[in-house]
Write a protein that holds these residues in place. Sequence first.
Motif, PDB file in Angstrom:
ATOM      1  N   HIS A 188      20.267   0.329   1.906  1.00 51.50           N
ATOM      2  CA  HIS A 188      19.942   0.339   0.477  1.00 51.50           C
ATOM      3  C   HIS A 188      18.431   0.130   0.330  1.00 51.50           C
ATOM      4  O   HIS A 188      17.940  -0.984   0.490  1.00 51.50           O
ATOM      5  N   CYS A 189      17.721   1.199   0.026  1.00 50.90           N
ATOM      6  CA  CYS A 189      16.267   1.117  -0.111  1.00 50.90           C
ATOM      7  C   CYS A 189      15.891   1.104  -1.590  1.00 50.90           C
ATOM      8  O   CYS A 189      16.343   1.953  -2.369  1.00 50.90           O
ATOM      9  N   LEU A 190      15.078   0.146  -1.955  1.00 50.64           N
ATOM     10  CA  LEU A 190      14.602   0.053  -3.328  1.00 50.64           C
ATOM     11  C   LEU A 190      13.312   0.858  -3.460  1.00 50.64           C
ATOM     12  O   LEU A 190      12.412   0.734  -2.618  1.00 50.64           O
ATOM     13  N   ILE A 191      13.212   1.650  -4.501  1.00 47.98           N
ATOM     14  CA  ILE A 191      12.138   2.617  -4.638  1.00 47.98           C
ATOM     15  C   ILE A 191      11.146   2.163  -5.706  1.00 47.98           C
ATOM     16  O   ILE A 191      11.526   1.870  -6.845  1.00 47.98           O
ATOM     17  N   TYR A 192       9.876   2.111  -5.314  1.00 53.41           N
ATOM     18  CA  TYR A 192       8.795   1.807  -6.248  1.00 53.41           C
ATOM     19  C   TYR A 192       8.333   3.129  -6.854  1.00 53.41           C
ATOM     20  O   TYR A 192       7.699   3.949  -6.195  1.00 53.41           O
ATOM     21  N   THR A 193       8.644   3.346  -8.124  1.00 52.49           N
ATOM     22  CA  THR A 193       8.465   4.672  -8.722  1.00 52.49           C
ATOM     23  C   THR A 193       7.017   5.024  -9.021  1.00 52.49           C
ATOM     24  O   THR A 193       6.700   6.190  -9.230  1.00 52.49           O
ATOM     25  N   SER A 194       6.122   4.064  -9.059  1.00 53.47           N
ATOM     26  CA  SER A 194       4.722   4.359  -9.356  1.00 53.47           C
ATOM     27  C   SER A 194       3.969   4.888  -8.143  1.00 53.47           C
ATOM     28  O   SER A 194       2.801   5.243  -8.243  1.00 53.47           O
ATOM     29  N   ARG A 195       4.612   4.909  -7.011  1.00 52.28           N
ATOM     30  CA  ARG A 195       3.972   5.381  -5.786  1.00 52.28           C
ATOM     31  C   ARG A 195       4.247   6.865  -5.591  1.00 52.28           C
ATOM     32  O   ARG A 195       5.365   7.341  -5.787  1.00 52.28           O
ATOM     33  N   ALA A 196       3.218   7.606  -5.204  1.00 52.03           N
ATOM     34  CA  ALA A 196       3.399   9.021  -4.890  1.00 52.03           C
ATOM     35  C   ALA A 196       4.325   9.155  -3.684  1.00 52.03           C
ATOM     36  O   ALA A 196       4.324   8.316  -2.785  1.00 52.03           O
ATOM     37  N   PHE A 197       5.121  10.224  -3.660  1.00 51.00           N
ATOM     38  CA  PHE A 197       6.094  10.459  -2.573  1.00 51.00           C
ATOM     39  C   PHE A 197       6.967   9.213  -2.387  1.00 51.00           C
ATOM     40  O   PHE A 197       7.165   8.728  -1.284  1.00 51.00           O
ATOM     41  N   ARG A 198       7.476   8.719  -3.493  1.00 49.04           N
ATOM     42  CA  ARG A 198       8.146   7.413  -3.488  1.00 49.04           C
ATOM     43  C   ARG A 198       9.373   7.361  -2.594  1.00 49.04           C
ATOM     44  O   ARG A 198       9.696   6.301  -2.046  1.00 49.04           O
ATOM     45  N   ASN A 199      10.083   8.456  -2.421  1.00 52.20           N
ATOM     46  CA  ASN A 199      11.277   8.454  -1.572  1.00 52.20           C
ATOM     47  C   ASN A 199      10.982   8.853  -0.129  1.00 52.20           C
ATOM     48  O   ASN A 199      11.867   8.780   0.724  1.00 52.20           O
ATOM     49  N   ASP A 200       9.772   9.282   0.125  1.00 53.53           N
ATOM     50  CA  ASP A 200       9.406   9.712   1.471  1.00 53.53           C
ATOM     51  C   ASP A 200       8.504   8.665   2.110  1.00 53.53           C
ATOM     52  O   ASP A 200       7.336   8.520   1.733  1.00 53.53           O
ATOM     53  N   TRP A 201       9.065   7.920   3.063  1.00 55.67           N
ATOM     54  CA  TRP A 201       8.323   6.858   3.745  1.00 55.67           C
ATOM     55  C   TRP A 201       7.828   7.411   5.078  1.00 55.67           C
ATOM     56  O   TRP A 201       8.620   7.867   5.913  1.00 55.67           O
TER      57      TRP A 201
END
Length: 303
Positions: A188-201
Amino acid sequence: MDNLSAMGIFVKVVKEGSFSAAARASGLTPSAVSKQVGRLEDRLGARLFNRTTRHLSLTEVGRGFYDRCCQILADVEEAENAVANLHAAPRGTLKLNVPVAFGRLWIAALIPEFMELYPEIKLELNLQDRFVDLLSEGYDLAVRIGDLEDSSLIAKKLAANRRVVCASPGYLEKHGVPHSPRELEHHHCLIYTSRAFRNDWRFTSQEGEETVHVGGAIEANNPEVIMDLIMRDVGVALLPLWLVGRAIREGRLREILVDYHVPDSAIYAIYPPGRHLSPKVRAFVDFMAEKFHLPENNFERAG
């Protein structure tokens, strides 16, 4: 009269449109202005004006010389102002824009010392996570984290912005510890939406680079909210060390995937372009740059 003064009178004549008007603006007599322009022409060996009883206009040589004089006089004024600013006490209102979480945790803690050093500055601090337009919204300075989108602004790096993947001991005990980035796809990964490419780590290691597309049931636009949720055993998050460093050091959070490196970004002070910084902006930028290089303000130690 020296060359710069003569240039100044010549420029004044052009701007005012006549010798008499330039004389009134300069506090001289019309004959004195005429003599200075005549001597300037003699020294240059060229006629600068076409003169008639009713009309005064620049010659082709005069137009070129006028442009150069304006630039030279502006450079001299700029140089004098720059020297004066170095010795001027910083004063006036400093309008500053800072991201909410970073401003609350780090900037606010340093403001009392800054204000004590510069009592003639009035600070107008605005905490917002959106990217403001410094020029149109009247900001003197902003602190931004991550990649800079507006290349027309001047940027001063204040500190590195190292990010880490972390979770609470309770979550890891229940769901297991991921040992490779690819295993994050099952967490379960929590996503910081203000970051570009937020779902791609993106990660780097001795094996090279890899990008993992993560997902989860919770997204938020505030990193403090995400930190609070992972502290409650909700999931895994990619967060900046300036936010989670202390919790990791105290054992309330645990950094995972330590053999993998998340590309760093940086924390910048940005301000509109100008040939010289105003004393109040320079004071703030220099103060913060010094503070973030001190051991007690190192994010890994004090996060």
